[in-house]
Design a protein around this motif. Structure first.
Motif, PDB file in Angstrom:
ATOM      1  N   ARG A  92     -16.883  -6.251 -26.908  1.00  0.00           N
ATOM      2  CA  ARG A  92     -15.875  -7.286 -26.214  1.00  0.00           C
ATOM      3  C   ARG A  92     -15.674  -7.061 -24.732  1.00  0.00           C
ATOM      4  NH1 ARG A  92     -13.535  -4.539 -30.493  1.00  0.00           N
ATOM      5  NH2 ARG A  92     -12.739  -2.830 -29.164  1.00  0.00           N
ATOM      6  N   ASP A  93     -16.476  -6.233 -24.214  1.00  0.00           N
ATOM      7  CA  ASP A  93     -16.328  -5.961 -22.801  1.00  0.00           C
ATOM      8  C   ASP A  93     -17.336  -7.013 -22.316  1.00  0.00           C
ATOM      9  OD1 ASP A  93     -18.487  -4.728 -23.813  1.00  0.00           O
ATOM     10  OD2 ASP A  93     -18.792  -2.979 -22.557  1.00  0.00           O
ATOM     11  N   SER A  94     -18.235  -7.548 -23.029  1.00  0.00           N
ATOM     12  CA  SER A  94     -19.272  -8.658 -22.465  1.00  0.00           C
ATOM     13  C   SER A  94     -18.669 -10.115 -22.226  1.00  0.00           C
ATOM     14  CB  SER A  94     -20.355  -8.798 -23.347  1.00  0.00           C
ATOM     15  OG  SER A  94     -21.094  -7.504 -23.518  1.00  0.00           O
ATOM     16  N   LEU A  95     -17.525  -9.967 -22.946  1.00  0.00           N
ATOM     17  CA  LEU A  95     -16.728 -11.445 -22.346  1.00  0.00           C
ATOM     18  C   LEU A  95     -16.797 -11.735 -21.005  1.00  0.00           C
ATOM     19  CD1 LEU A  95     -13.573 -11.530 -24.603  1.00  0.00           C
ATOM     20  CD2 LEU A  95     -15.122 -13.447 -24.243  1.00  0.00           C
ATOM     21  N   LEU A  96     -16.492 -10.661 -20.168  1.00  0.00           N
ATOM     22  CA  LEU A  96     -16.432 -11.095 -18.574  1.00  0.00           C
ATOM     23  C   LEU A  96     -17.898 -11.250 -18.265  1.00  0.00           C
ATOM     24  CD1 LEU A  96     -14.782 -11.025 -16.103  1.00  0.00           C
ATOM     25  CD2 LEU A  96     -15.397  -8.798 -15.859  1.00  0.00           C
ATOM     26  N   ALA A  97     -19.034 -10.742 -18.548  1.00  0.00           N
ATOM     27  CA  ALA A  97     -20.127 -10.936 -18.477  1.00  0.00           C
ATOM     28  C   ALA A  97     -20.483 -12.631 -18.666  1.00  0.00           C
ATOM     29  CB  ALA A  97     -21.218 -10.024 -19.000  1.00  0.00           C
ATOM     30  N   CYS A  98     -20.253 -13.039 -19.850  1.00  0.00           N
ATOM     31  CA  CYS A  98     -20.512 -14.419 -20.194  1.00  0.00           C
ATOM     32  C   CYS A  98     -19.677 -15.300 -19.244  1.00  0.00           C
ATOM     33  CB  CYS A  98     -20.335 -14.423 -21.593  1.00  0.00           C
ATOM     34  SG  CYS A  98     -21.487 -13.490 -22.852  1.00  0.00           S
ATOM     35  N   ALA A  99     -18.352 -14.801 -19.103  1.00  0.00           N
ATOM     36  CA  ALA A  99     -17.739 -15.769 -18.245  1.00  0.00           C
ATOM     37  C   ALA A  99     -18.269 -16.166 -16.815  1.00  0.00           C
ATOM     38  CB  ALA A  99     -16.321 -15.088 -17.930  1.00  0.00           C
ATOM     39  N   LEU A 122     -15.045 -20.096 -25.564  1.00  0.00           N
ATOM     40  CA  LEU A 122     -13.538 -20.027 -25.734  1.00  0.00           C
ATOM     41  C   LEU A 122     -13.133 -19.726 -27.307  1.00  0.00           C
ATOM     42  CD1 LEU A 122     -12.709 -23.451 -23.931  1.00  0.00           C
ATOM     43  CD2 LEU A 122     -11.950 -21.192 -23.365  1.00  0.00           C
ATOM     44  N   ALA A 123     -14.238 -19.765 -28.102  1.00  0.00           N
ATOM     45  CA  ALA A 123     -13.826 -19.575 -29.674  1.00  0.00           C
ATOM     46  C   ALA A 123     -13.989 -17.936 -29.438  1.00  0.00           C
ATOM     47  CB  ALA A 123     -15.085 -20.411 -30.481  1.00  0.00           C
ATOM     48  N   TRP A 124     -14.896 -17.389 -28.940  1.00  0.00           N
ATOM     49  CA  TRP A 124     -15.024 -15.979 -29.020  1.00  0.00           C
ATOM     50  C   TRP A 124     -13.687 -15.427 -28.343  1.00  0.00           C
ATOM     51  CZ3 TRP A 124     -18.663 -12.789 -25.380  1.00  0.00           C
ATOM     52  CH2 TRP A 124     -18.772 -11.318 -25.676  1.00  0.00           C
ATOM     53  N   LEU A 125     -13.389 -15.743 -27.123  1.00  0.00           N
ATOM     54  CA  LEU A 125     -12.183 -15.429 -26.601  1.00  0.00           C
ATOM     55  C   LEU A 125     -10.970 -15.497 -27.399  1.00  0.00           C
ATOM     56  CD1 LEU A 125     -10.621 -14.331 -23.930  1.00  0.00           C
ATOM     57  CD2 LEU A 125     -10.384 -16.497 -23.236  1.00  0.00           C
ATOM     58  N   GLY A 126     -10.672 -16.745 -28.125  1.00  0.00           N
ATOM     59  CA  GLY A 126      -9.721 -16.737 -29.102  1.00  0.00           C
ATOM     60  C   GLY A 126      -9.485 -15.911 -30.263  1.00  0.00           C
ATOM     61  N   VAL A 127     -10.957 -15.516 -30.776  1.00  0.00           N
ATOM     62  CA  VAL A 127     -11.075 -14.524 -31.633  1.00  0.00           C
ATOM     63  C   VAL A 127     -10.758 -13.319 -31.199  1.00  0.00           C
ATOM     64  CG1 VAL A 127     -12.680 -13.487 -33.275  1.00  0.00           C
ATOM     65  CG2 VAL A 127     -12.679 -15.852 -33.094  1.00  0.00           C
ATOM     66  N   GLU A 128     -11.106 -12.706 -30.091  1.00  0.00           N
ATOM     67  CA  GLU A 128     -10.857 -11.351 -29.528  1.00  0.00           C
ATOM     68  C   GLU A 128      -9.173 -11.327 -29.518  1.00  0.00           C
ATOM     69  OE1 GLU A 128     -12.572  -8.879 -29.544  1.00  0.00           O
ATOM     70  OE2 GLU A 128     -14.382 -10.205 -30.107  1.00  0.00           O
ATOM     71  N   VAL A 129      -8.440 -12.419 -28.682  1.00  0.00           N
ATOM     72  CA  VAL A 129      -7.163 -12.498 -28.578  1.00  0.00           C
ATOM     73  C   VAL A 129      -6.509 -12.262 -30.017  1.00  0.00           C
ATOM     74  CG1 VAL A 129      -5.025 -13.876 -27.547  1.00  0.00           C
ATOM     75  CG2 VAL A 129      -7.139 -13.516 -26.599  1.00  0.00           C
ATOM     76  N   LEU A 136      -7.053  -6.819 -26.579  1.00  0.00           N
ATOM     77  CA  LEU A 136      -7.076  -7.902 -25.655  1.00  0.00           C
ATOM     78  C   LEU A 136      -5.847  -8.572 -25.559  1.00  0.00           C
ATOM     79  CD1 LEU A 136      -8.951  -9.102 -23.326  1.00  0.00           C
ATOM     80  CD2 LEU A 136      -9.717 -10.832 -25.088  1.00  0.00           C
ATOM     81  N   ASP A 137      -5.015  -8.220 -24.472  1.00  0.00           N
ATOM     82  CA  ASP A 137      -3.756  -8.888 -24.478  1.00  0.00           C
ATOM     83  C   ASP A 137      -3.876 -10.231 -23.836  1.00  0.00           C
ATOM     84  OD1 ASP A 137      -2.531  -6.672 -25.542  1.00  0.00           O
ATOM     85  OD2 ASP A 137      -2.138  -5.665 -23.611  1.00  0.00           O
ATOM     86  N   LEU A 138      -2.765 -11.091 -23.529  1.00  0.00           N
ATOM     87  CA  LEU A 138      -2.837 -12.234 -23.027  1.00  0.00           C
ATOM     88  C   LEU A 138      -2.809 -12.371 -21.488  1.00  0.00           C
ATOM     89  CD1 LEU A 138      -2.115 -15.137 -23.300  1.00  0.00           C
ATOM     90  CD2 LEU A 138       0.242 -14.669 -22.675  1.00  0.00           C
ATOM     91  N   LEU A 139      -2.568 -11.425 -20.904  1.00  0.00           N
ATOM     92  CA  LEU A 139      -2.789 -11.278 -19.225  1.00  0.00           C
ATOM     93  C   LEU A 139      -4.281 -11.051 -19.100  1.00  0.00           C
ATOM     94  CD1 LEU A 139      -1.743 -11.490 -16.631  1.00  0.00           C
ATOM     95  CD2 LEU A 139      -1.273  -8.847 -16.539  1.00  0.00           C
ATOM     96  N   PRO A 140      -4.971 -10.057 -19.763  1.00  0.00           N
ATOM     97  CA  PRO A 140      -6.186 -10.000 -19.411  1.00  0.00           C
ATOM     98  C   PRO A 140      -7.034 -11.166 -19.720  1.00  0.00           C
ATOM     99  CG  PRO A 140      -5.652  -8.084 -20.345  1.00  0.00           C
ATOM    100  CD  PRO A 140      -4.643  -9.128 -20.333  1.00  0.00           C
ATOM    101  N   SER A 141      -6.730 -11.658 -20.979  1.00  0.00           N
ATOM    102  CA  SER A 141      -7.440 -12.965 -21.416  1.00  0.00           C
ATOM    103  C   SER A 141      -7.153 -14.247 -20.256  1.00  0.00           C
ATOM    104  CB  SER A 141      -6.975 -13.387 -22.751  1.00  0.00           C
ATOM    105  OG  SER A 141      -5.589 -13.886 -22.708  1.00  0.00           O
ATOM    106  N   VAL A 142      -6.060 -14.187 -19.719  1.00  0.00           N
ATOM    107  CA  VAL A 142      -5.949 -15.311 -18.679  1.00  0.00           C
ATOM    108  C   VAL A 142      -6.899 -14.927 -17.373  1.00  0.00           C
ATOM    109  CG1 VAL A 142      -4.065 -16.315 -17.154  1.00  0.00           C
ATOM    110  CG2 VAL A 142      -3.719 -15.833 -19.489  1.00  0.00           C
ATOM    111  N   VAL A 143      -6.867 -13.684 -17.156  1.00  0.00           N
ATOM    112  CA  VAL A 143      -7.591 -13.261 -15.853  1.00  0.00           C
ATOM    113  C   VAL A 143      -9.277 -13.678 -16.172  1.00  0.00           C
ATOM    114  CG1 VAL A 143      -8.514 -11.466 -14.709  1.00  0.00           C
ATOM    115  CG2 VAL A 143      -6.068 -11.787 -15.103  1.00  0.00           C
ATOM    116  N   ILE A 144      -9.590 -13.280 -17.590  1.00  0.00           N
ATOM    117  CA  ILE A 144     -11.074 -13.646 -17.805  1.00  0.00           C
ATOM    118  C   ILE A 144     -11.178 -15.153 -17.788  1.00  0.00           C
ATOM    119  CG2 ILE A 144     -12.803 -13.449 -19.645  1.00  0.00           C
ATOM    120  CD1 ILE A 144     -11.765 -10.651 -20.230  1.00  0.00           C
ATOM    121  N   SER A 145     -10.232 -15.996 -18.161  1.00  0.00           N
ATOM    122  CA  SER A 145     -10.260 -17.396 -18.194  1.00  0.00           C
ATOM    123  C   SER A 145     -10.573 -17.931 -16.683  1.00  0.00           C
ATOM    124  CB  SER A 145      -9.280 -18.082 -19.124  1.00  0.00           C
ATOM    125  OG  SER A 145      -9.200 -17.765 -20.233  1.00  0.00           O
TER     126      SER A 145
END
Length: 387
Positions: A92-99, A122-129, A136-145
């Motif tokens: 899951r920590d690779s979300l930021l790298a892919c971003a 985006l689908a991966w981010l939605g699945v993790e949220v 993965l909370d809402l705030l970190p997901s917004v930051v990564i987005s």
């Protein structure tokens, strides 16, 4: 900008823009450092890393390196790695790298492939949220987005700037070609004018100077002296005009090249010049004839060049016949003399005039030929009046 975006949106799915050499080297160094740091962290952390997570994280790192050679393949590897990560719930920590990699995808790949990458991310981010155990909370997901959006904007901006630079380079190259072509065209026009001066007026001067050496007849000498004086004055006038062209004081377009007012005026001048050499000129020209400026210049040059060649190379000629007909949108000119073969005035010949006339009539879509026939030397020229 709109044209650039349209071209980017319509690019083939697997098309790509290669990275610059400096960016390639920097990217390779970064990937090498990441691999080294990842190996050190795994060796010193003391925790066991699952095989699936190791495969996914290593695949993402290697995929970033593949942007150096084949960005579409690198993007495809990233997409596969993200799908596996979403399905397995690891890395899951690779979300930021892919971003962050979003910028590389936007910079190098087509808009369609970039859209597929964005949808999968985006689908991966939605699945993790959505997955409770991901943490993965809402705030970190917004930051990564936001990071992904910033990376996308930066990559797209650099892509647009590169496209703009390439477009400007192409426009500059085209402008340089147009300038070079214009310069070549102007040099040809100046060369044509100089040739007319040298080949015509100077020929008259040389021939009548030879007459002065051979004759003691007062009337003949007076006529030759008059012809030399008129030809010299005309040559000086023409030379001044050519110098004006070189200095940019005159327009060099073919329609602006000074020429006789009409076919009749040209024939009259030729008749006077050849009469002094003992050659009779007969002309068959329509009483009322209207020709475009470019056609008039071309036909008058044929008449003057042919008359010059009679003086230089057809010393045995006694008669010259000029025939001009206009029918079905075409002008046909014939200039013929009755000179015997192998009789010249001994003046040098470059053949430049004939070559330039052939080129001119070919550009007009017409035809030009010059050669000896049974009755003498014949020059024929035809061109469409619509040219």
């Amino acid at each position: 900008m709109r044209a650039t975006l349209t071209r980017y949106a319509r690019a083939p799915f697997w098309s790509y823009e290669p990275l610059r050499p400096v960016v390639r080297r920097v990217l390779i160094v970064i990937v090498a450092l990441l691999l080294i740091l990842d190996s050190l962290l795994r060796a010193t952390s003391g925790t066991q890393t699952s095989l699936s997570r190791a495969i996914i994280t290593t695949s993402i790192t290697v995929a970033v390196a593949l942007f150096v050679w084949r960005p579409p393949i690198a993007t495809s590897v990233l997409i596969v790695a993200m799908i596996l990560a979403a399905a397995s719930g690891v890395a899951r920590d690779s979300l930021l790298a892919c971003a962050v990699a979003f910028g590389l995808v936007a910079l190098t790949c087509s808009a369609r492939l970039c859209a597929v990458y964005g949808i999968v991310w985006l689908a991966w981010l939605g699945v993790e949220v959505w997955r409770p155990e991901s943490g993965l909370d809402l705030l970190p997901s917004v930051v990564i987005s936001v990071v992904a959006l910033i990376s996308l904007v930066i990559g797209a901006a650099i892509r647009q700037q590169n496209d703009r630079s390439k477009m400007l380079a192409r426009q500059l190259e085209e402008s340089e070609r147009e300038v070079a072509e214009q310069l070549r065209h102007e040099r040809d026009l100046i060369a044509d004018e100089l040739h007319d001066i040298v080949a015509h007026e100077i020929t008259i001067v040389a021939l009548h100077a030879a007459v002065l050496e051979r004759t003691e007849d007062a009337q003949t000498r007076t006529q030759s002296q008059t012809a030399i004086r008129e030809a010299a004055v005309q040559a000086l006038t023409d030379i001044r005009r050519v110098l004006g062209m070189v200095r940019g004081e005159e327009n060099l377009s073919p329609e602006r090249i000074p020429s006789p007012d009409s076919i009749d005026g040209t024939i009259a001048a030729v008749r006077r010049e050849l009469a002094r050499a003992g050659v009779t000129v007969t002309a068959d020209v329509p009483e009322e004839i209207r020709l475009p400026g470019a056609s008039l210049v071309a036909l008058t040059r044929v008449i003057r060049e042919s008359a010059t060649n009679v003086l230089k190379h057809a010393t045995g000629a006694e008669n010259v016949r000029i025939t001009l007909t206009v029918e079905r949108g075409w002008a046909h000119l014939e200039f013929a003399d009755d000179s015997p073969p192998a009789r010249t005035a001994g003046l040098p010949s470059s053949g430049y005039g004939i070559v330039r006339l052939q080129e001119r009539f070919r550009l007009f879509g017409g035809s030009f030929s010059a050669g000896r026939r049974a009755e003498g030397w014949v020059v024929t020229a035809s061109l469409p009046l619509s040219s």
